[in-house]
Design a protein around this motif. Structure first.
Motif, PDB file in Angstrom:
ATOM      1  N   VAL A 197      81.525  43.112  57.067  1.00 47.16           N
ATOM      2  CA  VAL A 197      82.933  42.728  57.673  1.00 47.16           C
ATOM      3  C   VAL A 197      83.190  43.480  58.991  1.00 47.16           C
ATOM      4  O   VAL A 197      83.521  44.600  58.946  1.00 47.16           O
ATOM      5  CB  VAL A 197      83.975  43.118  56.501  1.00 47.16           C
ATOM      6  N   CYS A 198      83.475  42.595  59.960  1.00 44.64           N
ATOM      7  CA  CYS A 198      83.802  43.172  61.254  1.00 44.64           C
ATOM      8  C   CYS A 198      84.909  42.529  61.917  1.00 44.64           C
ATOM      9  O   CYS A 198      85.390  41.483  61.586  1.00 44.64           O
ATOM     10  CB  CYS A 198      82.410  43.373  62.004  1.00 44.64           C
ATOM     11  N   ALA A 199      85.249  42.985  63.119  1.00 46.65           N
ATOM     12  CA  ALA A 199      86.102  42.421  64.174  1.00 46.65           C
ATOM     13  C   ALA A 199      85.726  42.597  65.381  1.00 46.65           C
ATOM     14  O   ALA A 199      85.622  43.624  65.748  1.00 46.65           O
ATOM     15  CB  ALA A 199      87.815  43.165  63.530  1.00 46.65           C
ATOM     16  N   GLU A 200      86.318  41.669  66.205  1.00 49.35           N
ATOM     17  CA  GLU A 200      86.177  41.638  67.592  1.00 49.35           C
ATOM     18  C   GLU A 200      87.645  41.416  68.267  1.00 49.35           C
ATOM     19  O   GLU A 200      88.301  40.577  68.024  1.00 49.35           O
ATOM     20  CB  GLU A 200      85.398  40.701  68.165  1.00 49.35           C
ATOM     21  N   ILE A 201      87.876  42.678  68.838  1.00 52.00           N
ATOM     22  CA  ILE A 201      89.238  42.799  69.440  1.00 52.00           C
ATOM     23  C   ILE A 201      89.200  42.473  71.103  1.00 52.00           C
ATOM     24  O   ILE A 201      88.709  43.160  71.767  1.00 52.00           O
ATOM     25  CB  ILE A 201      89.925  44.036  69.218  1.00 52.00           C
ATOM     26  N   GLY A 202      89.816  41.252  71.284  1.00 53.30           N
ATOM     27  CA  GLY A 202      89.596  41.124  72.770  1.00 53.30           C
ATOM     28  C   GLY A 202      88.487  39.807  72.825  1.00 53.30           C
ATOM     29  O   GLY A 202      87.260  40.262  72.857  1.00 53.30           O
ATOM     30  N   ILE A 203      88.374  38.620  72.722  1.00 57.27           N
ATOM     31  CA  ILE A 203      87.261  37.709  72.646  1.00 57.27           C
ATOM     32  C   ILE A 203      87.259  36.877  73.812  1.00 57.27           C
ATOM     33  O   ILE A 203      86.172  36.324  74.100  1.00 57.27           O
ATOM     34  CB  ILE A 203      87.489  36.626  71.487  1.00 57.27           C
ATOM     35  N   LEU A 204      88.077  36.838  74.732  1.00 57.39           N
ATOM     36  CA  LEU A 204      88.027  35.816  75.916  1.00 57.39           C
ATOM     37  C   LEU A 204      87.426  34.517  75.761  1.00 57.39           C
ATOM     38  O   LEU A 204      88.177  33.572  75.031  1.00 57.39           O
ATOM     39  CB  LEU A 204      87.179  36.797  76.876  1.00 57.39           C
ATOM     40  N   ARG A 205      86.131  34.353  76.436  1.00 54.13           N
ATOM     41  CA  ARG A 205      85.640  32.946  76.049  1.00 54.13           C
ATOM     42  C   ARG A 205      84.638  32.956  74.769  1.00 54.13           C
ATOM     43  O   ARG A 205      83.882  31.998  74.687  1.00 54.13           O
ATOM     44  CB  ARG A 205      84.878  32.467  77.445  1.00 54.13           C
ATOM     45  N   CYS A 206      84.598  33.832  73.982  1.00 54.58           N
ATOM     46  CA  CYS A 206      83.746  34.100  72.797  1.00 54.58           C
ATOM     47  C   CYS A 206      82.392  34.030  73.227  1.00 54.58           C
ATOM     48  O   CYS A 206      81.615  33.656  72.066  1.00 54.58           O
ATOM     49  CB  CYS A 206      84.328  32.865  72.026  1.00 54.58           C
ATOM     50  N   GLU A 207      81.889  34.201  74.075  1.00 54.81           N
ATOM     51  CA  GLU A 207      80.525  34.639  74.434  1.00 54.81           C
ATOM     52  C   GLU A 207      79.874  35.677  73.627  1.00 54.81           C
ATOM     53  O   GLU A 207      78.877  35.421  73.095  1.00 54.81           O
ATOM     54  CB  GLU A 207      80.303  34.656  75.772  1.00 54.81           C
ATOM     55  N   PHE A 208      80.619  36.804  73.608  1.00 55.57           N
ATOM     56  CA  PHE A 208      80.007  37.957  72.682  1.00 55.57           C
ATOM     57  C   PHE A 208      80.283  37.511  71.350  1.00 55.57           C
ATOM     58  O   PHE A 208      79.543  38.119  70.389  1.00 55.57           O
ATOM     59  CB  PHE A 208      80.769  39.213  73.134  1.00 55.57           C
ATOM     60  N   SER A 209      81.293  36.772  71.044  1.00 57.44           N
ATOM     61  CA  SER A 209      81.321  36.729  69.400  1.00 57.44           C
ATOM     62  C   SER A 209      80.201  35.758  69.057  1.00 57.44           C
ATOM     63  O   SER A 209      79.943  36.083  67.942  1.00 57.44           O
ATOM     64  CB  SER A 209      82.669  35.793  69.288  1.00 57.44           C
ATOM     65  N   GLU A 210      79.714  34.832  69.657  1.00 55.84           N
ATOM     66  CA  GLU A 210      78.485  34.093  69.342  1.00 55.84           C
ATOM     67  C   GLU A 210      77.350  35.038  69.188  1.00 55.84           C
ATOM     68  O   GLU A 210      76.694  34.887  68.367  1.00 55.84           O
ATOM     69  CB  GLU A 210      78.216  33.092  70.702  1.00 55.84           C
ATOM     70  N   SER A 211      77.337  36.144  70.239  1.00 55.19           N
ATOM     71  CA  SER A 211      76.063  36.982  69.862  1.00 55.19           C
ATOM     72  C   SER A 211      76.175  37.812  68.706  1.00 55.19           C
ATOM     73  O   SER A 211      75.176  38.069  68.110  1.00 55.19           O
ATOM     74  CB  SER A 211      76.142  38.082  71.304  1.00 55.19           C
ATOM     75  N   ILE A 212      77.424  38.341  68.291  1.00 57.01           N
ATOM     76  CA  ILE A 212      77.805  38.975  66.993  1.00 57.01           C
ATOM     77  C   ILE A 212      77.294  38.235  65.826  1.00 57.01           C
ATOM     78  O   ILE A 212      76.719  38.802  65.077  1.00 57.01           O
ATOM     79  CB  ILE A 212      79.020  39.395  66.979  1.00 57.01           C
ATOM     80  N   LEU A 213      77.761  36.685  65.926  1.00 56.67           N
ATOM     81  CA  LEU A 213      77.388  36.106  64.790  1.00 56.67           C
ATOM     82  C   LEU A 213      75.841  35.820  64.580  1.00 56.67           C
ATOM     83  O   LEU A 213      75.372  35.775  63.422  1.00 56.67           O
ATOM     84  CB  LEU A 213      78.106  34.634  64.780  1.00 56.67           C
ATOM     85  N   GLU A 214      75.270  35.597  65.828  1.00 56.53           N
ATOM     86  CA  GLU A 214      73.818  35.413  65.733  1.00 56.53           C
ATOM     87  C   GLU A 214      72.985  36.722  65.136  1.00 56.53           C
ATOM     88  O   GLU A 214      71.882  36.520  64.598  1.00 56.53           O
ATOM     89  CB  GLU A 214      73.429  34.919  67.147  1.00 56.53           C
ATOM     90  N   ILE A 215      73.458  37.777  65.953  1.00 56.48           N
ATOM     91  CA  ILE A 215      72.412  39.071  65.911  1.00 56.48           C
ATOM     92  C   ILE A 215      72.897  39.697  64.280  1.00 56.48           C
ATOM     93  O   ILE A 215      71.813  40.240  63.603  1.00 56.48           O
ATOM     94  CB  ILE A 215      72.446  40.085  67.037  1.00 56.48           C
ATOM     95  N   THR A 216      74.273  39.940  64.132  1.00 55.90           N
ATOM     96  CA  THR A 216      74.376  40.593  62.973  1.00 55.90           C
ATOM     97  C   THR A 216      74.675  39.876  61.729  1.00 55.90           C
ATOM     98  O   THR A 216      74.620  40.512  60.671  1.00 55.90           O
ATOM     99  CB  THR A 216      75.497  41.640  63.293  1.00 55.90           C
ATOM    100  N   GLN A 217      74.799  38.769  61.808  1.00 53.73           N
ATOM    101  CA  GLN A 217      74.915  37.660  60.833  1.00 53.73           C
ATOM    102  C   GLN A 217      76.157  38.290  59.660  1.00 53.73           C
ATOM    103  O   GLN A 217      75.868  38.376  58.464  1.00 53.73           O
ATOM    104  CB  GLN A 217      73.762  37.380  59.957  1.00 53.73           C
TER     105      GLN A 217
END
Length: 227
Positions: free
Chosen positions: A70-90
């Motif tokens: 269970v995690c949170a990303e604070i500040g997502i801008l264009r969600c590019e790093f959000s995609e990496s979080i989902l792909e790499i950490t599942q």
């Protein structure tokens, strides 16, 4: 007139105009004046960095973060790093938090299937207040990349600490004193160091970035080392 001379003339003209209208910027101050404007950051001790590992970049950092978490990303801008979080950490649950409606709209469109499944949840509003509304002992880890002022970073760090699990991690983006892109001082480095000192946290990872917008991962110190 060569390009170097033209550049000098342009700089002098801009400086004259700013002075005439009573407006100044950082480049108008001398080195000594800029040093006086910004104090030194409190240094960390050996106990805060003893276990720190250097990493190539923040994508490599994600490989070390908890999986199915269970995690949170604070500040997502264009969600590019959000995609990496989902792909790499599942993650089992990823909370995406931003104060900008445009960022939230991008997240809603990009992750509509994952939002529908419940894996992703988006939150529009103040990041610290959003975190504080969560249950205690909730997050396995958070990624702080929101307000880059000292007070803003401090609020996000404190809110993360209060909502982390006992062995939770806090990752922080832009661990840098001065932003070369925005040409202004950031408060993140100062806030992180103060946080580690005041709450006995240590750095587990320092992940490099090409313009020194480095990432760090923090964890509560559980046992003291022999100094």
């Amino acid at each position: 007139m060569n390009s170097f001379t033209l550049e000098r003339v342009a700089r002098a003209t801009k400086k004259f105009v700013r002075k005439a209208i009573g407006c100044s910027c950082l480049e108008d101050y001398s080195v000594e004046k800029r040093r006086m404007m910004w104090s030194m950051v409190k240094p960390l001790e050996k106990r805060h960095i003893h276990n720190c590992k250097l990493l190539e970049d923040r994508l490599k950092m994600l490989e070390y973060m908890p999986k199915n978490a269970v995690c949170a990303e604070i500040g997502i801008l264009r969600c590019e790093f959000s995609e990496s979080i989902l792909e790499i950490t599942q993650p089992s649950k990823l909370h995406l938090i931003d104060i900008d409606p445009n960022a939230i709209n991008i997240a809603k469109e990009k992750f509509k299937d994952k939002i529908a499944s419940g894996q992703v949840e988006v939150h529009l509003g103040d990041s610290a207040a959003t975190l504080m509304a969560m249950s205690d002992n909730y997050f396995d880890w958070t990624y702080v990349d929101g307000d880059h002022s000292y007070l803003g970073a401090k609020r996000d760090l404190e809110a993360s600490r209060l909502k982390l699990k006992t062995d939770g991690l806090i990752a922080v983006n832009d661990y840098v004193y001065f932003s070369v892109s925005d040409f202004k001082k950031y408060g993140v480095l100062e806030a992180v160091n103060d946080f580690c000192i005041n709450h006995s946290f240590e750095m587990l990872f320092l992940a490099f970035q090409g313009r020194s917008y480095n990432d760090v991962v923090l964890r509560k110190i559980t046992s003291e080392i022999a100094i």
